[in-house]
Design an enzyme around this catalytic site. Structure first.
Site, PDB file in Angstrom:
ATOM      1  N   ARG A  46      46.420  67.385  51.805  1.00 37.73           N
ATOM      2  CA  ARG A  46      46.176  68.763  52.270  1.00 37.73           C
ATOM      3  C   ARG A  46      47.474  69.349  52.815  1.00 37.73           C
ATOM      4  O   ARG A  46      47.778  70.514  52.619  1.00 37.73           O
ATOM      5  CB  ARG A  46      45.061  68.808  53.335  1.00 37.73           C
ATOM      6  CG  ARG A  46      44.951  70.194  53.958  1.00 37.73           C
ATOM      7  CD  ARG A  46      43.660  70.486  54.738  1.00 37.73           C
ATOM      8  NE  ARG A  46      43.038  69.360  55.358  1.00 37.73           N
ATOM      9  CZ  ARG A  46      43.474  68.766  56.485  1.00 37.73           C
ATOM     10  NH1 ARG A  46      44.543  69.227  57.104  1.00 37.73           N
ATOM     11  NH2 ARG A  46      42.837  67.734  56.980  1.00 37.73           N
ATOM     12  N   TYR A  98      42.268  95.631  44.644  1.00 38.52           N
ATOM     13  CA  TYR A  98      41.260  94.730  44.068  1.00 38.52           C
ATOM     14  C   TYR A  98      40.031  94.689  44.986  1.00 38.52           C
ATOM     15  O   TYR A  98      40.166  94.518  46.208  1.00 38.52           O
ATOM     16  CB  TYR A  98      41.874  93.338  43.878  1.00 38.52           C
ATOM     17  CG  TYR A  98      40.845  92.296  43.513  1.00 38.52           C
ATOM     18  CD1 TYR A  98      40.009  92.479  42.411  1.00 38.52           C
ATOM     19  CD2 TYR A  98      40.690  91.148  44.278  1.00 38.52           C
ATOM     20  CE1 TYR A  98      39.047  91.535  42.082  1.00 38.52           C
ATOM     21  CE2 TYR A  98      39.738  90.195  43.958  1.00 38.52           C
ATOM     22  CZ  TYR A  98      38.908  90.403  42.862  1.00 38.52           C
ATOM     23  OH  TYR A  98      37.949  89.474  42.550  1.00 38.52           O
ATOM     24  N   ASP A 170      51.102  92.609  47.281  1.00 38.21           N
ATOM     25  CA  ASP A 170      50.389  91.871  46.238  1.00 38.21           C
ATOM     26  C   ASP A 170      51.076  92.201  44.918  1.00 38.21           C
ATOM     27  O   ASP A 170      50.978  93.322  44.412  1.00 38.21           O
ATOM     28  CB  ASP A 170      48.912  92.304  46.242  1.00 38.21           C
ATOM     29  CG  ASP A 170      48.068  91.544  45.227  1.00 38.21           C
ATOM     30  OD1 ASP A 170      48.632  91.047  44.236  1.00 38.21           O
ATOM     31  OD2 ASP A 170      46.841  91.475  45.407  1.00 38.21           O
ATOM     32  N   LYS A 195      46.361  84.928  37.319  1.00 41.61           N
ATOM     33  CA  LYS A 195      46.614  85.956  36.303  1.00 41.61           C
ATOM     34  C   LYS A 195      47.862  85.603  35.487  1.00 41.61           C
ATOM     35  O   LYS A 195      47.883  84.615  34.803  1.00 41.61           O
ATOM     36  CB  LYS A 195      46.726  87.321  36.970  1.00 41.61           C
ATOM     37  CG  LYS A 195      45.694  87.577  38.063  1.00 41.61           C
ATOM     38  CD  LYS A 195      44.265  87.505  37.559  1.00 41.61           C
ATOM     39  CE  LYS A 195      43.314  87.867  38.682  1.00 41.61           C
ATOM     40  NZ  LYS A 195      42.027  87.219  38.589  1.00 41.61           N
TER      41      LYS A 195
HETATM   42  O1  P1T Z   1      40.787  85.829  41.841  1.00 40.20           O
HETATM   43  P1  P1T Z   1      41.835  85.365  42.803  1.00 40.20           P
HETATM   44  O2  P1T Z   1      42.802  84.405  42.237  1.00 40.20           O
HETATM   45  O3  P1T Z   1      41.260  84.912  44.112  1.00 40.20           O
HETATM   46  O4  P1T Z   1      42.770  86.647  43.145  1.00 40.20           O
HETATM   47  C1  P1T Z   1      42.302  87.777  43.814  1.00 40.20           C
HETATM   48  C2  P1T Z   1      43.110  88.986  43.428  1.00 40.20           C
HETATM   49  C3  P1T Z   1      44.098  89.443  44.280  1.00 40.20           C
HETATM   50  N1  P1T Z   1      44.873  90.517  43.964  1.00 40.20           N
HETATM   51  C4  P1T Z   1      44.711  91.170  42.807  1.00 40.20           C
HETATM   52  C5  P1T Z   1      45.568  92.351  42.499  1.00 40.20           C
HETATM   53  C6  P1T Z   1      43.736  90.757  41.894  1.00 40.20           C
HETATM   54  O5  P1T Z   1      43.614  91.436  40.746  1.00 40.20           O
HETATM   55  C7  P1T Z   1      42.902  89.648  42.210  1.00 40.20           C
HETATM   56  C8  P1T Z   1      41.821  89.192  41.302  1.00 40.20           C
HETATM   57  N2  P1T Z   1      41.432  90.158  40.368  1.00 40.20           N
HETATM   58  C9  P1T Z   1      40.444  90.007  39.439  1.00 40.20           C
HETATM   59  C10 P1T Z   1      39.700  88.908  39.309  1.00 40.20           C
HETATM   60  C11 P1T Z   1      40.255  91.167  38.567  1.00 40.20           C
HETATM   61  O6  P1T Z   1      39.622  91.051  37.488  1.00 40.20           O
HETATM   62  O7  P1T Z   1      40.747  92.247  38.914  1.00 40.20           O
END
Ligand code: P1T
Length: 379
Positions: A46, A98, A170, A195
């Site tokens: 961890r 988001y 972000d 992503k």
């Molecule tokens: O899904 P995750 O890895 O927890 O990430 C969250 C997140 C944070 N910031 C942005 C700009 C994002 O687009 C996302 C996740 N977005 C999607 C799942 C989506 O389809 O827009």
């Protein structure tokens, strides 16, 4: 080292045991100690894991930072940043972001006494009017999800520095290939590595990068104390994905442009949101802070209704109707009922997330096939 070399070598060393070129997947929870406290730098996974460490070094290198941290999801990375705050603190955030980030802020952290101001940041003066002695953090998403607004990171960082606030960006949509927020004055860069960094729609992962040692120490403490880390197998997959980030991003940008231009010229399409158009309200800022305009494109049809949008996304054959973005394959989403459904309708409509909005994550297939698919789906 130039960016295209960093994706492959940044922060990486050949394995000390056998010289393996890729870091081994250290699938272990714990590490042998000869006497208590005498170990080779790793005690418990961890806290530290060599495969995760290799990825964290890569994150730091890509963003021109000094310290990288990997988490079990993008949301877990955002959560770690918010844990820097205390009850009574205030955050100023972009109002178009988001849906899951908005949900974390309003449904979890508001309960712990943190106040959020969701504001438009195209006009920088707007930010100063929300700053008080309680403000601690400015949260910026740029390009925003899903409206593709562009926020001037350098201008926001001038404000955050003047008032001694933390600025977190972000950088999920742009990736460090297109924009490096730390070089524009941000204190923290955040990624949903799910992503573009991972790039193959097979890992959920988050990342943070900072330059300041004391900020890094506080975040490492939170990472270990709260425990939202990623596993070594996932760290390996994201490291592998990053090695082609620059090549994939070139094609995402090329295909994104072709799709945006096709949609713009289509008689049934009303608005196309893509920062590469000269008519985009912040095109000049996008041009100066980004290397290219990315692979995300949103649009509305002239029919402007829910049913028409649903019909189009259901008709698509190469674009898959799915949440997420940034993988090699093209995806289409309906933000109002999918990724942004957690934002109340009146709130999301204020920023343009109307029922007829469709969001495309343009992949790296042949652009002629993508355009033909859109053509048949729109009719
Ligand atoms: O899904 P995750 O890895 O927890 O990430 C969250 C997140 C944070 N910031 C942005 C700009 C994002 O687009 C996302 C996740 N977005 C999607 C799942 C989506 O389809 O827009």
């Amino acid at each position: 080292m130039k960016f295209n070399t960093k994706t492959i070598h940044g922060g990486q060393q050949h394995d000390v045991a056998y010289g393996s070129v890729m870091p081994p997947i250290y699938q272990t929870t714990t590490y042998a100690q000869s006497t208590p406290g005498n170990h080779k730098g790793y005690e418990y996974s961890r806290t530290h894991n060599p495969t995760r460490h290799a990825l964290e070094q890569s994150f730091a290198s890509l963003e021109d930072g000094n310290y990288g941290l990997a988490f079990g999801s993008g949301i877990a990375a955002i959560d770690a940043v918010l844990k820097l705050l205390k009850p009574g603190d205030e955050v100023i955030s972009t109002n178009d972001l988001y849906g899951g980030t908005y949900r974390l802020f309003t449904k979890i952290y508001e309960n712990f006494g943190i106040k959020f101001h969701f504001i438009g940041m195209r006009n920088i003066d707007n930010i100063e009017s929300f700053i008080s002695a309680k403000t601690k953090l400015i949260w910026v998403e740029t390009p925003t999800n899903p409206m593709m607004n562009i926020i001037d990171i350098k201008a926001v960082s001038d404000v955050s520095k003047k008032h001694n606030l933390l600025l977190a960006v972000d950088n999920t949509f742009a990736t460090p290939y297109l924009q490096q927020p730390l070089n524009l004055g941000a204190d923290i860069v955040m990624h949903s590595a799910t992503k573009y960094l991972g790039g193959h729609s097979d890992v959920v992962m988050g990342g943070l990068v900072v330059r300041d040692k004391s900020l890094a120490d506080r975040l490492y403490f939170i990472q270990n104390a709260s425990g939202a880390i990623c596993g070594p197998q996932d760290a390996f997959l994201v490291l592998r994905g990053i090695k082609t980030l620059h090549v994939r991003m070139q094609r995402h940008c090329e295909n994104g442009r072709a799709v945006a231009e096709f949609l713009q010229s289509h008689s049934k399409i009303k608005n196309v949101y893509w920062p590469g158009f000269e008519s985009h309200p912040n095109h000049e800022i996008a041009k100066s802070q980004m290397k290219d305009f990315g692979g995300m494109v949103s649009f509305t049809t002239k029919e402007s209704n829910f049913d028409e949008a649903i019909k189009i996304v259901e008709n698509l054959k190469i674009f898959t109707l799915a949440e997420s973005l940034g993988g090699v394959e093209s995806l289409a989403g309906h933000p109002a009922s999918m990724t942004h459904a957690s934002i109340p309708k009146d709130e999301r409509e204020k920023t343009g997330v109307v029922d007829s909005l469709i969001r495309l994550s343009v992949g790296i297939e042949d652009k002629a096939d993508l355009i033909a698919d859109l053509k048949q789906a729109i009719g």
